[in-house]
Design an enzyme around this catalytic site. Structure first.
Site, short mmCIF file in Angstrom:
data_model
loop_
_atom_site.label_atom_id
_atom_site.label_comp_id
_atom_site.label_asym_id
_atom_site.label_seq_id
_atom_site.Cartn_x
_atom_site.Cartn_y
_atom_site.Cartn_z
N CYS A 2 -22.22 26.81 -3.02
CA CYS A 2 -22.39 27.97 -3.90
C CYS A 2 -22.23 29.25 -3.08
O CYS A 2 -22.77 29.38 -1.99
CB CYS A 2 -23.73 28.01 -4.60
SG CYS A 2 -24.04 26.62 -5.66
N ARG A 28 -17.07 27.90 -0.67
CA ARG A 28 -18.45 27.41 -0.72
C ARG A 28 -18.72 26.57 -1.97
O ARG A 28 -19.76 25.90 -2.05
CB ARG A 28 -19.43 28.57 -0.68
CG ARG A 28 -19.30 29.44 0.56
CD ARG A 28 -20.34 30.52 0.53
NE ARG A 28 -21.67 29.96 0.62
CZ ARG A 28 -22.30 29.67 1.74
NH1 ARG A 28 -21.71 29.91 2.89
NH2 ARG A 28 -23.50 29.16 1.72
N TRP A 74 -21.22 25.11 -6.84
CA TRP A 74 -20.99 23.71 -6.48
C TRP A 74 -22.20 22.98 -7.06
O TRP A 74 -23.31 23.12 -6.55
CB TRP A 74 -20.93 23.55 -4.96
CG TRP A 74 -20.52 22.18 -4.51
CD1 TRP A 74 -19.25 21.72 -4.32
CD2 TRP A 74 -21.38 21.08 -4.17
NE1 TRP A 74 -19.28 20.41 -3.90
CE2 TRP A 74 -20.58 19.99 -3.81
CE3 TRP A 74 -22.77 20.91 -4.17
CZ2 TRP A 74 -21.09 18.76 -3.42
CZ3 TRP A 74 -23.28 19.68 -3.79
CH2 TRP A 74 -22.45 18.62 -3.42
N ASN A 100 -28.37 29.90 -4.59
CA ASN A 100 -27.73 28.87 -3.79
C ASN A 100 -28.84 28.04 -3.18
O ASN A 100 -29.75 28.60 -2.57
CB ASN A 100 -26.88 29.55 -2.69
CG ASN A 100 -26.41 28.58 -1.62
OD1 ASN A 100 -26.25 27.40 -1.88
ND2 ASN A 100 -26.20 29.08 -0.42
N GLY A 101 -28.80 26.72 -3.36
CA GLY A 101 -29.85 25.86 -2.81
C GLY A 101 -30.45 24.98 -3.90
O GLY A 101 -29.86 24.82 -4.97
N GLU A 470 -11.62 11.05 12.51
CA GLU A 470 -11.37 12.41 12.01
C GLU A 470 -10.05 12.46 11.22
O GLU A 470 -9.96 13.13 10.19
CB GLU A 470 -11.34 13.39 13.20
CG GLU A 470 -10.81 14.77 12.91
CD GLU A 470 -11.55 15.52 11.80
OE1 GLU A 470 -12.60 15.07 11.34
OE2 GLU A 470 -11.03 16.57 11.36
N LYS A 474 -9.54 13.81 7.38
CA LYS A 474 -8.56 14.84 7.01
C LYS A 474 -7.68 14.36 5.87
O LYS A 474 -7.45 15.08 4.90
CB LYS A 474 -7.65 15.17 8.20
CG LYS A 474 -7.89 16.24 9.17
CD LYS A 474 -8.37 17.58 8.83
CE LYS A 474 -9.72 17.71 8.25
NZ LYS A 474 -10.86 17.90 9.04
N GLU A 477 -9.71 13.79 2.46
CA GLU A 477 -10.29 14.93 1.75
C GLU A 477 -9.25 15.83 1.10
O GLU A 477 -9.53 16.43 0.07
CB GLU A 477 -11.25 15.74 2.64
CG GLU A 477 -10.64 16.45 3.81
CD GLU A 477 -11.68 17.19 4.67
OE1 GLU A 477 -12.75 17.55 4.17
OE2 GLU A 477 -11.39 17.41 5.87
N HIS A 493 -11.38 -7.83 13.72
CA HIS A 493 -12.71 -8.25 13.24
C HIS A 493 -12.88 -7.92 11.76
O HIS A 493 -14.01 -7.76 11.29
CB HIS A 493 -13.80 -7.60 14.09
CG HIS A 493 -13.69 -7.98 15.53
ND1 HIS A 493 -14.00 -9.24 15.98
CD2 HIS A 493 -13.26 -7.28 16.61
CE1 HIS A 493 -13.79 -9.30 17.29
NE2 HIS A 493 -13.33 -8.12 17.69
N LYS A 587 -17.10 23.83 1.62
CA LYS A 587 -16.97 23.98 3.06
C LYS A 587 -18.31 24.03 3.77
O LYS A 587 -18.49 23.48 4.84
CB LYS A 587 -16.17 25.25 3.38
CG LYS A 587 -15.97 25.41 4.87
CD LYS A 587 -14.68 26.05 5.21
CE LYS A 587 -14.38 25.97 6.68
NZ LYS A 587 -13.99 24.64 7.12
C1 G6P Z 1 -18.33 20.04 5.23
C2 G6P Z 1 -16.92 20.56 5.50
C3 G6P Z 1 -16.38 19.93 6.78
C4 G6P Z 1 -17.32 20.18 7.93
C5 G6P Z 1 -18.75 19.73 7.63
C6 G6P Z 1 -19.72 20.25 8.67
O1 G6P Z 1 -18.29 18.70 4.91
O2 G6P Z 1 -16.09 20.26 4.41
O3 G6P Z 1 -15.12 20.49 7.05
O4 G6P Z 1 -16.86 19.50 9.05
O5 G6P Z 1 -19.18 20.27 6.38
O6 G6P Z 1 -19.75 21.65 8.58
P1 G6P Z 1 -20.12 22.62 9.77
O7 G6P Z 1 -19.99 23.99 9.18
O8 G6P Z 1 -21.54 22.29 10.14
O9 G6P Z 1 -19.18 22.37 10.88
#
Ligand code: G6P
Length: 592
Positions: A2, A28, A74, A100-101, A470, A474, A477, A493, A587
């Site tokens: 949010c 956000r 969100w 927000n929260g 990772e 990527k 998502e 395995h 994010k």
């Molecule tokens: C969310 C974002 C990711 C990020 C993660 C941790 O899931 O979509 O891209 O890696 O949060 O966020 P931070 O701001 O703590 O790196």
């Protein structure tokens, strides 16, 4: 999670300002939006809807107005509906709130307020806030700020709120857990979840600390402790981000722009004060147990750092996902060192991990991208990665910047700080050369070959194993292809059962001691019909498709993840998805 943004001041276009600013916080949360404006004639205008704030025209909110609050959601409590979109209002429509929260005890407060005759229009936890403020304002002599303060004292959970009263030219905000920053202009004030909302108007900020509130009225800004009401003095801080840093530049999407920013961000990450890095290295050497903790991509970076410390510095460092960290509190001592890594500096699980660490007296080093963020301010020591604002939900330049800083520290622990810096500066140069149009076209050709597949697998060994994980994040998502990463040796395995004729499998290689093992794993995949896409400095006959990367020694994971970021981006675009705002994600994850 949010975005919230409020304006109070002398300008007459507060509605347009908050809508425009909120678009800069869309990363956000973006499932619905809303605005409340106190118009100059003293009436209130409200608008809300489901969908992205990005699609809203700020000119539709150009009525004369000097006080407005807005929200991009969100969803947590209550589905994505117009009724659940913020702002929420008191019964008499006088008080408007964006939040927000999560207010954890909202059910109890809601029953209490319902028994006093309040009626609710949404399923959200947020709606109890305007009703409670309305109830408190019934008390004789109660001011808006005091009513908000009393209300906040009853909330359990994490919140950042903005409160507007139709009858007053004042803006009240409060936070516990979730972020809130005050931008200070000439005769005006901006209060937002994050700096990009108001960067167009001011780079001067005051940070609201946890458990604090702020009241802006009559040109004065008054900070108070929520519990005691005691006034707080604040220091004005100048931010060095610019509006240009927050834009898309010549690119169609933030994700591509941020991938291309990596031409420079590795060099910027290693631009650190030697003294500071050596101090951190000393703390790692002398502490009794060092644990890395983070979420999401930053977590995969920490896993790569495990290898950096092990291989480069011969030092054992553990990684624990931040959401699991509290379980390990038995092992924390005052002599332990916890290294947290976060792009936003606001991730709730990381803040919780830090709280647990602090309760045991352990010291915390934070590696963050956002100066002044909650994590940066709560840590004992902070290192900035200097990547500039990252707006796309999928982390790219922040991840490689974080790895660069951690690899530099690992070199410092090994007594090779200068060699580490040289390696990383050279790697930055190699990345600059690599990120050219022909390189991207080559990866686009590969993306076109595989974009219709539903499943993909990625393997790596050593420090390329966390990069395989990772890579999977990527691809999942942004393109919504089911992608999974494995340690190459684990294939037989279980995961190898998933391989069919033509299944795309990406292998991440370096020019290192792991190469012969992973080549055997590639042959095992190939024997079962997999299409092998290799990211490697050296070509091998087993590869069906090859993405060449420079040979970068211990910086190989930094280099290897970049073509995968490009591949993920291109897969998203080819599949018609918005890589900047993937479904269901946000994010900055400020809820647990
Ligand atoms: C969310 C974002 C990711 C990020 C993660 C941790 O899931 O979509 O891209 O890696 O949060 O966020 P931070 O701001 O703590 O790196």
């Amino acid at each position: 999670m949010c975005g919230i943004f409020g304006y109070i001041g002398e300008r007459k276009n507060a509605g347009s300002i908050v809508i425009r600013g909120l678009k800069n916080l869309e990363y956000r949360g973006y499932d619905s939006w809303g605005i409340a404006m106190r118009l100059l004639d003293g009436s209130m205008r409200m608008a809300k809807d489901i969908g992205k704030i990005g699609a809203v025209d700020d000119k539709d909110f150009a009525q004369p107005c000097s006080l407005a609050i807005a929200h991009s959601r969100w969803a947590t409590h209550g589905g994505v509906t117009r009724d659940n979109a913020h702002p929420h209002f008191s019964c008499d429509g006088r008080i408007a709130v964006v939040h927000n929260g999560i207010i954890e005890n909202f059910e109890e407060l809601r029953s209490e307020l319902e028994s006093k005759g309040h009626t609710f229009a949404s399923q959200t936890d947020t709606e109890i806030i305007p009703h409670l403020v309305e109830e408190l304002l019934k008390q004789k002599g109660m001011t808006l700020a005091e009513a908000v303060r009393s209300a906040c004292k009853r909330f359990m959970g994490r919140f950042a709120i903005l409160v507007l009263d139709r009858q007053l030219m004042s803006l009240v905000a409060a936070r516990t857990g979730s972020p809130l920053i005050v931008g200070v202009g000439d005769g005006e004030c901006f209060i937002a979840s994050d700096i990009p909302a108001f960067l167009e108007y001011t780079r001067t900020v005051e940070y609201l600390d946890d458990g604090e509130m702020v009241t802006v009225e009559g040109g004065k800004i008054r900070f108070q402790n929520i519990q005691t009401g005691e006034e707080r003095e604040k220091r004005l801080v100048t931010i060095d981000w610019t509006v240009a840093d927050t834009g898309k530049g010549e690119y169609e999407h933030y994700m591509l722009k941020e991938i291309m920013d990596q031409k420079e961000t590795i060099q910027r990450a290693v631009h650190q004060d030697d003294e500071h890095i050596l101090q951190v290295a000393k703390s790692i050497e002398t502490c009794l147990g060092c644990i890395l903790s983070a979420c999401g991509t930053a977590g995969k970076v920490c896993m790569a750092a495990d290898y950096f410390f092990s291989v480069v510095a011969k030092r054992h460092v553990n990684f624990v996902t931040a959401s699991e960290f509290p379980i390990y509190h038995h092992f924390l001592k005052p002599e332990s060192l916890i290294i947290v890594v976060s792009q936003s500096g606001e991730t709730a699980d990381v803040l919780e991990a830090m709280k647990v660490a602090k309760q045991s007296g352990s010291k915390v080093l934070a590696i963050v991208n956002t100066e002044g963020s909650s994590i940066a301010r709560a840590a004992d020591y902070t290192l900035l990665i200097n990547a500039g604002p990252e707006r796309a939900v999928a982390s790219t330049k922040a991840a490689t910047g974080q790895m660069a800083v951690l690899l530099l520290i690992a070199h410092a622990v090994a007594g090779k700080l200068n060699a580490g810096r040289t390696l990383l500066l050279e790697t930055g140069g190699l990345i600059n050369d690599m990120l050219n149009p022909r390189y991207i076209e080559h990866i686009e050709g590969i993306a076109k070959k595989i974009c219709k597949h539903d499943n993909m697998y990625i393997i790596g060994k050593g420090w390329n194993y966390p990069m395989a994980l990772e890579s999977a994040i990527k691809i999942q998502e942004v393109s919504y292809i089911h992608a999974e990463g494995f340690a190459a040796g684990e294939l037989k395995h279980g995961p190898i059962a998933l391989i069919e004729e033509g299944t795309p499998c990406v292998a991440l290689l370096g020019n290192d001691e792991f190469t012969s093992d992973i080549l055997s794993n590639i042959m095992e995949l190939k024997a079962r019909g997999a299409l092998i896409i290799a990211v490697s400095p050296v070509r091998h006959t087993a590869f069906d498709l090859w993405i060449k990367v420079p040979d970068a020694a211990s910086a190989q994971p930094i280099v290897n993840i970049i073509p995968i970021q490009i591949l993920a981006y291109l897969l998203a675009v080819l599949r018609g998805k918005d890589p900047d705002m993937p479904r269901n994600l946000a994010k900055s994850v400020t809820v647990k």
